[in-house]
Design a protein around this motif. Structure first.
Motif, short mmCIF file in Angstrom:
data_model
loop_
_atom_site.label_atom_id
_atom_site.label_comp_id
_atom_site.label_asym_id
_atom_site.label_seq_id
_atom_site.Cartn_x
_atom_site.Cartn_y
_atom_site.Cartn_z
N LYS A 92 0.79 -1.23 0.00
CA LYS A 92 0.00 0.00 0.00
C LYS A 92 0.83 1.29 0.00
O LYS A 92 0.27 2.37 -0.10
N SER A 93 2.13 1.16 0.14
CA SER A 93 2.97 2.36 0.18
C SER A 93 2.88 3.12 -1.15
O SER A 93 2.77 2.52 -2.22
N LYS A 94 2.96 4.46 -1.08
CA LYS A 94 2.96 5.28 -2.29
C LYS A 94 4.37 5.49 -2.85
O LYS A 94 4.53 5.90 -3.99
N GLU A 95 5.39 5.20 -2.02
CA GLU A 95 6.77 5.51 -2.41
C GLU A 95 7.58 4.29 -2.84
O GLU A 95 8.46 4.40 -3.70
N ARG A 96 7.33 3.11 -2.28
CA ARG A 96 8.24 2.00 -2.52
C ARG A 96 7.51 0.67 -2.54
O ARG A 96 6.38 0.53 -2.09
N ASP A 97 8.21 -0.35 -3.09
CA ASP A 97 7.73 -1.73 -3.00
C ASP A 97 8.09 -2.30 -1.63
O ASP A 97 9.01 -1.81 -0.97
N ALA A 98 7.38 -3.31 -1.22
CA ALA A 98 7.76 -4.02 0.00
C ALA A 98 9.00 -4.85 -0.28
O ALA A 98 9.15 -5.44 -1.36
N THR A 99 9.93 -4.88 0.67
CA THR A 99 11.12 -5.72 0.53
C THR A 99 10.75 -7.17 0.84
O THR A 99 9.57 -7.53 0.77
N MET A 100 11.72 -8.00 1.19
CA MET A 100 11.46 -9.42 1.45
C MET A 100 10.16 -9.61 2.25
O MET A 100 10.01 -9.09 3.34
N SER A 101 9.22 -10.34 1.66
CA SER A 101 7.90 -10.51 2.27
C SER A 101 7.55 -11.99 2.36
O SER A 101 8.14 -12.83 1.66
N VAL A 102 6.60 -12.31 3.21
CA VAL A 102 6.24 -13.70 3.50
C VAL A 102 4.75 -13.91 3.29
O VAL A 102 3.93 -13.10 3.75
N LEU A 103 4.40 -14.99 2.60
CA LEU A 103 3.02 -15.48 2.54
C LEU A 103 2.93 -16.71 3.43
O LEU A 103 3.58 -17.72 3.16
N ASP A 104 2.17 -16.62 4.50
CA ASP A 104 1.95 -17.74 5.41
C ASP A 104 0.57 -18.30 5.11
O ASP A 104 -0.44 -17.68 5.43
N ILE A 105 0.51 -19.47 4.49
CA ILE A 105 -0.74 -20.02 3.97
C ILE A 105 -1.15 -21.22 4.81
O ILE A 105 -0.53 -22.29 4.74
N GLY A 106 -2.18 -21.05 5.62
CA GLY A 106 -2.74 -22.17 6.36
C GLY A 106 -3.46 -23.12 5.41
O GLY A 106 -4.13 -22.68 4.47
N LEU A 107 -3.32 -24.40 5.63
CA LEU A 107 -3.92 -25.40 4.73
C LEU A 107 -5.22 -25.92 5.31
O LEU A 107 -5.32 -26.20 6.50
N LEU A 108 -6.21 -26.07 4.46
CA LEU A 108 -7.48 -26.66 4.87
C LEU A 108 -7.26 -28.11 5.27
O LEU A 108 -6.44 -28.82 4.68
#
Length: 517
Positions: A236-252
């Motif tokens: 959502k930042s107007k100035e920059r991309d997010a750096t190293m990010s994580v998707l934590d996906i719970g499994l059904l």
């Protein structure tokens, strides 16, 4: 061995550093700097205790006005270490108590640096006081619905050992009774489901959308169905991309990930993800962790892969997808489910406007078949576990059932109370029992018929805390439901054994009661 001239040079430099700090200390205004400098001075035997305490807030912590709360924790830890170096144990006690109250549910203090500093300081305090303070403390934890309390004893040998207990229902009264000599800290962590606010899901730094799309046929051996899990996110930042990010996906529950799809995302030409790993330690169902080098702030980033349903589950609970920047605390979480587009939790709702709801993510109860052993009923009626016990044993007559798309409401007349629970006025009166609509067939309840119902304490509740509001009952997966034959049916062969067993249960419960354990 260090040469003498090197040692003398180091001592001279340390003396110069101490002299410099002593000169500058009166001009420092930031509590963090004061605490850190005081610790350095204390190590040289030159602590100005009065000045250090002057910068405290309430003499138990050092609040840093700028930055996150972890800076306050670090400053307080440095201050505590400084006081301990000067053997100021009386001043140190309130600080240790304040620090213990700041601990996060996972056991840490918000950042690696703050956690290490607090643990170091508190450990130093206990090391200095373990032979000074007498410890002989008996603590009893009483939970409403449990027959026996949890009993903990603390002494000098085990005083640093953490004890835990689990209460499955947040609406139960909790009483803590302590006797003896010593100090202990109790922390209560309450976990509960909250209805997701679609307009404001609490995602401050990321946009996140998750969708499950069922494919035409299963593409994994033995799978009942295959879905494409479509995840898209944007920073959502107007100035920059997010750096190293994580998707934590719970499994059904009952689902597995298509490893081939993830490998293509990692090794393909476009390389959508940096790496992935399965983490079984995060939850019973496990989580898929996906690392992203960055997340764009100008366009959506997409991560799509297949998941396969390999085990059928009675009531499938939603699972969560969480995205966050690796070095930031803010997280965005969205739930997903194959049938519920918003991933919402199943709720049992009552009231005229269906506004009184109770979360009930569990499997259906099934009506018992003929030919049960008498001992099975007796054991169920007197069942007591660590977390709950059977609250009631009723003979009921089903007066009417009001069906709904998600929730069925059964109105029952309590014909006989074999074992009474918290509902003291149930005998002879009408009570409402709620169940999932999808459990209608397995329950098999019919109007005008009588049944034996046995239920646990967590399934008995008041929809509103008012004196004239009657208790409601949930027909959950732990509820015993058994048809009670009529007097005309009892002499007949299919029901004869059942009737004898039910009459035996009546005698046991009304005359003998449950044996003490």
């Amino acid at each position: 061995m260090m040469p003498v001239h090197h040692f003398q040079s180091m001592t001279s430099n340390m003396n110069k550093a101490v002299a410099y700090l002593q000169k500058r200390l009166p001009d420092i205004k930031n509590p963090y700097s004061v605490a850190m400098v005081s610790y350095a001075m204390a190590n040289h035997g030159a602590l100005d205790k009065g000045l250090l305490l002057k910068f405290s807030t309430g003499l138990d912590h050092w609040k840093v006005p700028e930055g996150s709360g972890t800076f306050t924790l670090e400053a307080t830890a440095y201050a505590l270490l400084a006081l301990l170096k000067a053997d100021a144990l009386q001043e140190a006690g309130p600080i240790v108590k304040w620090l213990s109250l700041q601990r996060r549910p996972g056991g840490g203090y918000g950042s690696t640096q703050a956690t290490i500093m607090v643990y170091q300081a508190v450990a130093e305090y206990w090391s200095k006081t373990q032979n000074v303070k007498e410890v002989d403390l008996q603590v009893d934890i009483h939970v409403a619905g449990r027959e026996n309390p949890d009993k903990w004893n603390f002494n000098r040998r085990n005083q640093f050992l953490t004890r835990t207990t689990k209460v499955p229902d947040v609406n139960q009264n909790l009483t803590v009774e302590a006797r003896g000599v010593g100090t202990a800290t109790i922390s209560v962590l309450t976990l509960y489901y909250a209805v997701l606010d679609k307009k404001n899901p609490g995602c401050n730094d990321f946009d996140l959308e998750v969708e499950m799309v069922k494919e035409g046929k299963a593409s994994y051996p033995g799978a009942e169905a295959t879905y494409l899990l479509k995840i898209k996110t944007r920073y959502k930042s107007k100035e920059r991309d997010a750096t190293m990010s994580v998707l934590d996906i719970g499994l059904l529950t009952g689902f597995i990930v298509d490893i081939g799809d993830l490998t293509k995302l990692k090794e393909g030409k476009d390389r959508y993800i940096e790496k992935f790993e399965m983490d079984k330690a995060l939850s019973e169902r496990g989580s898929l962790i996906i690392y992203l080098n960055q997340v764009s702030h100008t366009e959506w980033d997409h991560v799509n892969f297949r998941i396969h349903s390999v085990d059928k589950v009675g009531v499938l609970q939603p699972a969560a997808v969480t995205v966050y920047e690796y070095y930031q605390k803010s997280r965005c979480r969205v739930f997903y489910h194959p049938q519920r587009t918003d991933g919402g939790l199943l709720r049992l709702c009552s009231g005229k406007d269906q506004s009184i709801c109770k979360c009930a993510e569990e499997n259906c109860s099934m009506q018992k078949k003929l030919g049960l052993e008498d001992s099975d009923r007796s054991e169920k009626a007197c069942e007591v576990t660590k977390d709950q016990s059977v609250d009631y044993v009723f003979k009921v007559q089903m007066e009417k059932m009001v069906p709904d798309a998600t929730t069925d409401m059964y109105t029952m007349r309590i014909v006989d109370v074999l074992k009474g629970g918290i509902d003291k006025s149930a005998m002879g009166n009408l009570r409402e029992f709620v169940a999932f609509a999808l459990c209608r067939e397995s329950l098999g309840l019919q109007e005008g018929k009588t049944y034996l119902l046995m239920g646990v304490s967590k399934d008995v509740y008041k929809p509103r805390e008012e004196a004239n509001v009657e208790y409601q009952y949930v027909l959950g997966e732990q509820t015993w439901v058994e048809y009670w034959p009529t007097p005309a049916e009892c002499p007949k062969q299919p029901y004869r054994q059942t009737c004898r067993g039910l009459e035996k249960l009546v005698t046991e419960q009304k005359i003998e009661g449950c044996p003490q354990k």
